[in-house]
Design a protein around this motif. Structure first.
Motif, PDB file in Angstrom:
ATOM      1  N   ASN A  52      74.578  74.947 -16.288  1.00 61.34           N
ATOM      2  CA  ASN A  52      75.357  76.008 -16.923  1.00 61.34           C
ATOM      3  C   ASN A  52      76.354  76.626 -15.942  1.00 61.34           C
ATOM      4  O   ASN A  52      77.464  77.009 -16.316  1.00 61.34           O
ATOM      5  CB  ASN A  52      74.430  77.104 -17.452  1.00 61.34           C
ATOM      6  CG  ASN A  52      73.624  76.670 -18.659  1.00 61.34           C
ATOM      7  OD1 ASN A  52      73.948  75.673 -19.315  1.00 61.34           O
ATOM      8  ND2 ASN A  52      72.563  77.394 -18.958  1.00 61.34           N
ATOM      9  N   ASP A  72      78.515  72.977 -14.342  1.00 60.57           N
ATOM     10  CA  ASP A  72      79.123  72.066 -15.324  1.00 60.57           C
ATOM     11  C   ASP A  72      79.451  70.694 -14.732  1.00 60.57           C
ATOM     12  O   ASP A  72      80.593  70.234 -14.784  1.00 60.57           O
ATOM     13  CB  ASP A  72      80.376  72.709 -15.909  1.00 60.57           C
ATOM     14  CG  ASP A  72      80.918  71.950 -17.123  1.00 60.57           C
ATOM     15  OD1 ASP A  72      80.163  71.138 -17.704  1.00 60.57           O
ATOM     16  OD2 ASP A  72      82.090  72.163 -17.478  1.00 60.57           O
ATOM     17  N   LEU A 131      73.534  75.390 -22.066  1.00 57.00           N
ATOM     18  CA  LEU A 131      74.591  75.759 -22.994  1.00 57.00           C
ATOM     19  C   LEU A 131      75.009  74.538 -23.814  1.00 57.00           C
ATOM     20  O   LEU A 131      74.949  73.401 -23.320  1.00 57.00           O
ATOM     21  CB  LEU A 131      75.797  76.293 -22.220  1.00 57.00           C
ATOM     22  CG  LEU A 131      75.608  77.663 -21.546  1.00 57.00           C
ATOM     23  CD1 LEU A 131      76.800  77.942 -20.624  1.00 57.00           C
ATOM     24  CD2 LEU A 131      75.469  78.758 -22.576  1.00 57.00           C
TER      25      LEU A 131
END
Length: 318
Positions: A252, A255, A285
């Motif tokens: 998260n 990335d 996410l």
């Protein structure tokens, strides 16, 4: 033979492994020795030199030098050990270039390209990351995060194949991010509640014994969990959930295009992997769920390949 050659060394608390490697990543020879950790830095450097001599005896031509992936916090610019745990007593403060040059003083200049060895060093998990980014599971990825779950928990975040070590050379110490699953558990760094305190292999086995199980090693706890033993299953579930949540938190924040998992627990099979992936998907996410953690592919050669790449590919850590 005109193709470039380099030596890659992987120094741990129990073993020192080395390989003679060509510019395309072919391993021509391997050697290993027990690490004399309790005898101090001078003895450790002497053992590295012994492994180097064994490999040089098999080299078809002069060698560029040696790259070292070493336990501890390493300053790659000066090739010095900023900090280390009691796994290697007296290792902190070791200056690797002069130390190894002295240990190899008896090697003929003809063994080296240019008459003397280039010596580069990086933390051992960064060496794993370099290897996987060159020829393994992270090859071709613009950014990659490798996390190793083994004796400890460590990581390497690489951009275009170059590991980022940070302003104090501690980048990649992902085992020391907080973990809800590890609340109150002592970590090897002296703090409590860190990911390594629950997700590392020895921590898993220690928790099993502490909760009433037998004093057995980590693979045995995994095997008992796979056979359906309730306590072992609970302990492995907690460790794997912490690992998956930790991976998701890092993904998260960073990335990465590729998320690679290595270390002994990566070989534990579905008993460990299934709860890791469930926890990862639950905490990641939506945009990063596609970067599903994958297993490292180079096995025991990852760190030696990565260390050698410091010379063969010119990829010094940032």
């Amino acid at each position: 033979m005109n193709a470039p050659l380099a030596l890659g060394l992987d120094l741990g608390g129990t073993k020192t492994a080395g390989a003679l490697i060509t510019g395309d990543g072919t391993v021509l020879a391997r050697a290993r020795a027990a690490t004399p950790a309790a005898r101090g830095a001078r003895a450790v450097l002497g053992t590295i030199a012994d492994v180097v001599r064994e490999l040089l005896a098999q080299a078809p031509g002069p060698v560029l030098g040696l790259g070292l992936g070493a336990a501890g916090t390493i300053d790659p610019a000066s090739a010095s050990v900023v900090a280390a745990t009691d796994t290697l007593p007296g290792w902190t403060g070791t200056r690797l270039r002069p130390g190894l040059s002295e240990a190899l003083h008896d090697v003929a200049p003809a063994a080296w390209v240019g008459g003397s060895p280039r010596i580069e060093a990086v933390n051992d998990v960064h060496a794993h990351g370099l290897g996987e980014a060159w020829l393994g599971a992270a090859a071709g990825a613009p950014t990659a995060l490798l996390v190793a779950f083994g004796t400890g928990v460590g990581g390497s975040f690489l951009v275009d194949g170059v590991p980022l070590t940070g302003g104090h050379h501690v980048g990649g110490h992902v085992g020391h991010v907080p973990s809800v699953q590890a609340a109150g558990l002592p970590c090897s760094c002296g703090a409590t509640g860190h990911l390594e305190a629950i997700a590392a292999g020895p921590a898993l086995a220690a928790r099993y014994a502490r909760l009433g199980g037998a004093a057995v090693d980590t693979p045995e706890v995994i095997a008992r969990a796979g056979a359906g033993e309730a306590l072992a299953s609970r302990v492995v579930q907690a460790a794997a959930t912490a690992a998956g949540e930790g991976l998701a938190g890092l993904a998260n924040a960073l990335d990465p295009h590729r998320l690679v998992v290595s270390g002994g627990l990566a070989d534990a099979g579905p008993t460990w992997w299934d709860p890791v992936l469930r926890a990862y998907r639950a905490a990641a996410l939506p945009a990063v769920r596609a970067a599903v953690p994958v297993k490292a592919s180079l096995g025991g050669d990852a760190a030696t390949l990565g260390a050698a790449s410091l010379l063969l590919r010119g990829t010094p850590p940032a």
